[in-house]
Design a protein around this motif. Structure first.
Motif, PDB file in Angstrom:
ATOM      1  N   GLN A  69       0.812  -1.222   0.000  1.00 25.47           N
ATOM      2  CA  GLN A  69       0.000   0.000   0.000  1.00 25.47           C
ATOM      3  C   GLN A  69       0.849   1.276   0.000  1.00 25.47           C
ATOM      4  O   GLN A  69       0.451   2.314   0.520  1.00 25.47           O
ATOM      5  CB  GLN A  69      -0.964   0.006   1.182  1.00 25.47           C
ATOM      6  N   VAL A  70       2.013   1.188  -0.628  1.00 20.45           N
ATOM      7  CA  VAL A  70       2.876   2.359  -0.812  1.00 20.45           C
ATOM      8  C   VAL A  70       3.265   2.438  -2.283  1.00 20.45           C
ATOM      9  O   VAL A  70       3.878   1.507  -2.825  1.00 20.45           O
ATOM     10  CB  VAL A  70       4.148   2.293   0.058  1.00 20.45           C
ATOM     11  N   VAL A  71       2.901   3.536  -2.942  1.00 21.00           N
ATOM     12  CA  VAL A  71       3.307   3.776  -4.324  1.00 21.00           C
ATOM     13  C   VAL A  71       4.467   4.765  -4.318  1.00 21.00           C
ATOM     14  O   VAL A  71       4.408   5.802  -3.639  1.00 21.00           O
ATOM     15  CB  VAL A  71       2.159   4.352  -5.171  1.00 21.00           C
ATOM     16  N   THR A  72       5.490   4.436  -5.068  1.00 19.02           N
ATOM     17  CA  THR A  72       6.631   5.342  -5.202  1.00 19.02           C
ATOM     18  C   THR A  72       6.771   5.759  -6.661  1.00 19.02           C
ATOM     19  O   THR A  72       6.758   4.906  -7.559  1.00 19.02           O
ATOM     20  CB  THR A  72       7.931   4.670  -4.726  1.00 19.02           C
ATOM     21  N   LEU A  73       6.883   7.047  -6.874  1.00 16.39           N
ATOM     22  CA  LEU A  73       7.097   7.616  -8.204  1.00 16.39           C
ATOM     23  C   LEU A  73       8.347   8.483  -8.170  1.00 16.39           C
ATOM     24  O   LEU A  73       8.684   9.060  -7.133  1.00 16.39           O
ATOM     25  CB  LEU A  73       5.906   8.475  -8.638  1.00 16.39           C
TER      26      LEU A  73
ATOM     27  N   GLU B 201      11.407  15.778  -6.416  1.00 15.72           N
ATOM     28  CA  GLU B 201      12.027  14.636  -7.086  1.00 15.72           C
ATOM     29  C   GLU B 201      11.214  13.351  -6.998  1.00 15.72           C
ATOM     30  O   GLU B 201      11.168  12.571  -7.958  1.00 15.72           O
ATOM     31  CB  GLU B 201      13.429  14.398  -6.509  1.00 15.72           C
ATOM     32  N   ARG B 202      10.597  13.107  -5.859  1.00 15.67           N
ATOM     33  CA  ARG B 202       9.863  11.854  -5.708  1.00 15.67           C
ATOM     34  C   ARG B 202       8.511  12.099  -5.050  1.00 15.67           C
ATOM     35  O   ARG B 202       8.354  13.005  -4.241  1.00 15.67           O
ATOM     36  CB  ARG B 202      10.666  10.851  -4.863  1.00 15.67           C
ATOM     37  N   ILE B 203       7.554  11.247  -5.404  1.00 12.27           N
ATOM     38  CA  ILE B 203       6.229  11.252  -4.780  1.00 12.27           C
ATOM     39  C   ILE B 203       6.014   9.882  -4.146  1.00 12.27           C
ATOM     40  O   ILE B 203       6.237   8.845  -4.790  1.00 12.27           O
ATOM     41  CB  ILE B 203       5.117  11.504  -5.816  1.00 12.27           C
ATOM     42  N   VAL B 204       5.571   9.884  -2.914  1.00 16.49           N
ATOM     43  CA  VAL B 204       5.167   8.652  -2.241  1.00 16.49           C
ATOM     44  C   VAL B 204       3.713   8.823  -1.816  1.00 16.49           C
ATOM     45  O   VAL B 204       3.381   9.789  -1.125  1.00 16.49           O
ATOM     46  CB  VAL B 204       6.048   8.346  -1.015  1.00 16.49           C
TER      47      VAL B 204
ATOM     48  N   VAL C  19       5.109  13.210   0.507  1.00 14.47           N
ATOM     49  CA  VAL C  19       4.372  12.033   0.940  1.00 14.47           C
ATOM     50  C   VAL C  19       2.903  12.404   1.125  1.00 14.47           C
ATOM     51  O   VAL C  19       2.574  13.298   1.908  1.00 14.47           O
ATOM     52  CB  VAL C  19       4.936  11.461   2.252  1.00 14.47           C
ATOM     53  N   HIS C  20       2.033  11.722   0.366  1.00 16.99           N
ATOM     54  CA  HIS C  20       0.595  11.975   0.398  1.00 16.99           C
ATOM     55  C   HIS C  20      -0.088  10.804   1.083  1.00 16.99           C
ATOM     56  O   HIS C  20       0.107   9.642   0.697  1.00 16.99           O
ATOM     57  CB  HIS C  20       0.070  12.136  -1.031  1.00 16.99           C
ATOM     58  N   GLY C  21      -0.909  11.076   2.080  1.00 13.34           N
ATOM     59  CA  GLY C  21      -1.603  10.031   2.808  1.00 13.34           C
ATOM     60  C   GLY C  21      -3.011   9.805   2.293  1.00 13.34           C
ATOM     61  O   GLY C  21      -3.761  10.760   2.071  1.00 13.34           O
ATOM     62  N   VAL C  22      -3.376   8.530   2.101  1.00 16.35           N
ATOM     63  CA  VAL C  22      -4.710   8.154   1.611  1.00 16.35           C
ATOM     64  C   VAL C  22      -5.213   6.962   2.417  1.00 16.35           C
ATOM     65  O   VAL C  22      -4.439   6.279   3.092  1.00 16.35           O
ATOM     66  CB  VAL C  22      -4.681   7.796   0.104  1.00 16.35           C
ATOM     67  N   PRO C  23      -6.537   6.663   2.328  1.00 15.10           N
ATOM     68  CA  PRO C  23      -7.070   5.512   3.070  1.00 15.10           C
ATOM     69  C   PRO C  23      -6.597   4.170   2.526  1.00 15.10           C
ATOM     70  O   PRO C  23      -6.178   3.301   3.275  1.00 15.10           O
ATOM     71  CB  PRO C  23      -8.584   5.651   2.925  1.00 15.10           C
TER      72      PRO C  23
END
Length: 649
Positions: free
Chosen positions: A144-148, A166-169, A527-531
């Motif tokens: 449940q962790v996406v890394t871009l 540089e990165r999005i999580v 870092v973006h938090g989602v359900p």
């Protein structure tokens, strides 16, 4: 067909997205004499789109293609959405020997579907889109962790902006603690918060910022227009006066929202302009809470008698408990039955006030509280229940899409279907809806004028009581800012856009190309938090909104884009030239010349074939059989023939 235009304007009811599904035919079961063996049947042959020409699609060169809109769909104010298409990597999704056969009769895909099973496999592109073309490229999805990570080959968004973070999580977090995680610095961003305690905690913090934009939609009390006492607009108007919307908004939103009075969103450009017209504002009835106003209206209706059907009903005799109800001349009681969902503050706040106030207007009121699925069955398919139809009131919610086209919700063409499930049938309202949709895209002033008249009449007919419009809060690290110079910001936070660039129409994934951290860090990660995420990152399947965030970050080269104000604009980063021609048969052809310096994340040049492939692949029977729940190319000339396909010999 105008009801389906990709993801741009699907109507969302009851906070649920309804995907478009293929139509099926049900064959009635017949009774036959017993036989000793089961009858044999011959299954219908499978149909294929491969080899069938899609008349409205042509590949014209390495960087040129055309799309022709079916004349049956024109004129249409939002016609540019039919010409809105993004590329798909043909070199990844199709065999190396696949080709597009295109001539004046249209285009078709040859040998292009051979990798579908690989694409939809659990380790396939559907879940691991390794070659993309957006501000970021896919790295991983684990636990449940996406890394871009930033795609250095990305040319820019519709304004030419490229990302600097540089990165999005994007990761699953506990929704009870999500804002606390922003405050503590464990994550950087939570979007769409509506809970008062979370908003207040962020506002009081020295490390986080909480700013809002208005919801492009509203919560509502829906009323049947073809069943029961609410068939009469006077009864619906009376119910609006009996609805204590201030109380509902306070309970549900804790003060973080607004009340609207007709079928509009506060962020819509039409409302923004119409609100400056004092005469129009005065013509919109606010239906302020008033038992006496409700009684005055009901005294003008058929429900003006006591139980004998002749004695005038007297409001001074009514109390909350004495069951002194209104009747019509036939001796039928004025009874309203409400269905609301369980564990829902809207349901309970409406119930609590209606139980007190409905009897004061002589209305016998009752409520059933049940599951959301049961509510949807009664709301959408009540017209099929006949004598078993029960409910006149439902509390729901709706979000407006970019294309404001109420035709499929309220037009009488859709009576006795789930589109017009409330059974609205008004010729004048029909006319306004037809007039709005049949304008040319350039006729913005004419659209606004009709929209204003439509809203006045809708407000009078009032099939829904608008209850509230949320304020959605983005809560984020105070060091996160936007570098955009879009005039919508006016240099200060106004509630139209947040200080990271998000608006009602422009979420954080659209604003990412102008976001940065005011203070440099060694670990340049947002870092973006989602359900929770489903992990499906490819167009064509039932993606959740959280999956769609990832899709928006890894794809970015559509022919059209949405700006911060919710306007559909040509993506000039992608399109070098556009020619639009009106044909003698009433169709309209959009010919695109795309830029020759667009690249997939693996370095392969993006060409016109990738745009044409996206339509031929996603609009095919082959893709439908693979389980895809959405399609491409609707509204274009020849779509039905291509999408239906033909059996193979």
């Amino acid at each position: 067909m105008k009801k389906i235009l990709g993801l741009f304007f699907t109507l969302i009811l009851a906070v649920t997205l309804f995907a478009c599904e293929e139509e099926t035919t049900t064959v009635p079961v017949t009774t036959a004499a017993p036989t000793t063996e089961a009858p044999t049947t011959t299954p219908a042959p499978l149909k294929y789109s491969e080899g069938v020409k899609f008349e409205g699609v042509q590949l014209l060169g390495d960087y040129e293609f055309s799309l022709t809109i079916d004349p049956a769909e024109l004129p249409y104010f939002y016609e540019t959405l039919y010409a809105s298409v993004g590329p798909m990597p043909m070199h990844v999704l199709a065999p190396s020997f696949a080709l597009i056969d295109s001539d004046e009769e249209g285009a078709t895909l040859i040998d292009g579907f051979g990798k579908i099973e690989d694409v939809i496999a659990l380790d396939g592109y559907r879940y691991y889109p390794t070659v993309t073309a957006g501000p970021y490229k896919f790295v991983s999805f684990v636990n449940q962790v996406v890394t871009l990570e930033i795609d250095p080959l990305f040319k820019g968004d519709f304004e030419g902006n490229t990302p600097v973070i540089e990165r999005i999580v994007q990761k699953r977090v506990n929704q009870t603690l999500d804002v606390e995680l922003v405050i503590s610095g464990e994550i950087d961003l939570v979007t769409g918060a509506i809970e008062g305690d979370k908003i207040e905690a962020a506002a009081a913090s020295t490390t986080a910022t909480a700013q809002y934009y208005t919801r492009n939609g509203y919560g509502l009390l829906a009323m049947t227009c073809d069943f029961g006492p609410t068939e009469d607009p006077i009864v619906r108007q009376a119910i609006a006066h009996l609805t204590d919307r201030e109380y509902v908004a306070d309970v549900v939103l804790g003060g973080y929202g607004s009340i609207v009075f007709s079928e509009y969103g506060l962020a819509q450009w039409m409302y923004q302009e119409a609100a400056e017209d004092e005469d129009w504002m005065d013509a919109i009835e606010p239906y302020a809470f008033s038992v006496s106003a409700a009684n005055d209206l009901l005294d003008q209706s058929e429900w003006k008698f006591e139980s004998d059907g002749t004695t005038a009903w007297d409001s001074t005799e009514a109390t909350a408990t004495n069951e002194y109800y209104r009747y019509n001349a036939e001796g039928e009681v004025l009874e309203l039955k409400h269905f609301g969902t369980e564990n829902n503050d809207v349901t309970t706040s409406l119930r609590d006030k209606f139980l007190l106030n409905m009897p004061l207007a002589g209305i016998k009121y009752s409520i059933t509280i049940g599951t959301f699925d049961t509510l949807l069955d009664h709301y959408y398919f009540g017209f099929e229940l006949g004598e078993d139809r029960t409910y006149s009131l439902f509390n729901l919610a709706t979000n407006f899409g970019t294309a404001y086209d109420p035709y499929y919700s309220w037009h009488s063409d859709w009576l006795l279907t789930w589109y017009n499930s409330q059974g609205m049938d008004n010729a004048e309202l029909d006319g306004y809806m037809e007039d709005m949709r049949e304008l040319e895209p350039t006729q913005k002033d004419e659209f606004l004028a009709i929209w204003k008249d439509y809203q006045i009449l809708w407000n009078e007919l009032i099939p829904n009581v608008p209850l509230y419009s949320n304020q959605y809060y983005d809560i984020y690290d105070k060091n996160l800012i936007t570098t955009s110079d879009d005039p919508i910001f006016d240099g200060v936070y106004t509630g139209i856009a947040t200080s990271i660039g998000t608006t009602s129409f422009f979420d954080w994934t659209a604003a990412i190309t102008t976001m940065s951290f005011a203070v440099d860090t060694d670990n340049d990660v947002l870092v973006h938090g989602v359900p929770e995420m489903n992990g499906e990152f490819m167009a064509g399947f039932g993606n959740s909104s959280y999956d769609n965030y990832i899709r928006s970050l890894i794809y970015g080269y559509g022919t059209y884009s949405l700006n911060r104000a919710g306007e559909i604009v040509l993506n000039e980063t992608v399109v070098d030239e556009l020619e639009v021609v009106e044909n003698t048969d009433g169709s309209k052809t959009y010919t695109f010349t795309i830029a020759d310096d667009l690249y997939w994340s693996d370095g392969v040049n993006i060409t016109a074939a990738d745009f044409v492939f996206a339509i031929l692949f996603s609009g095919s029977q082959e893709w439908l059989r693979a389980g895809a729940t959405s399609t491409a190319g609707e509204g274009l000339l020849g779509y039905s023939v291509y999408h239906t396909g033909e059996p193979r010999e």
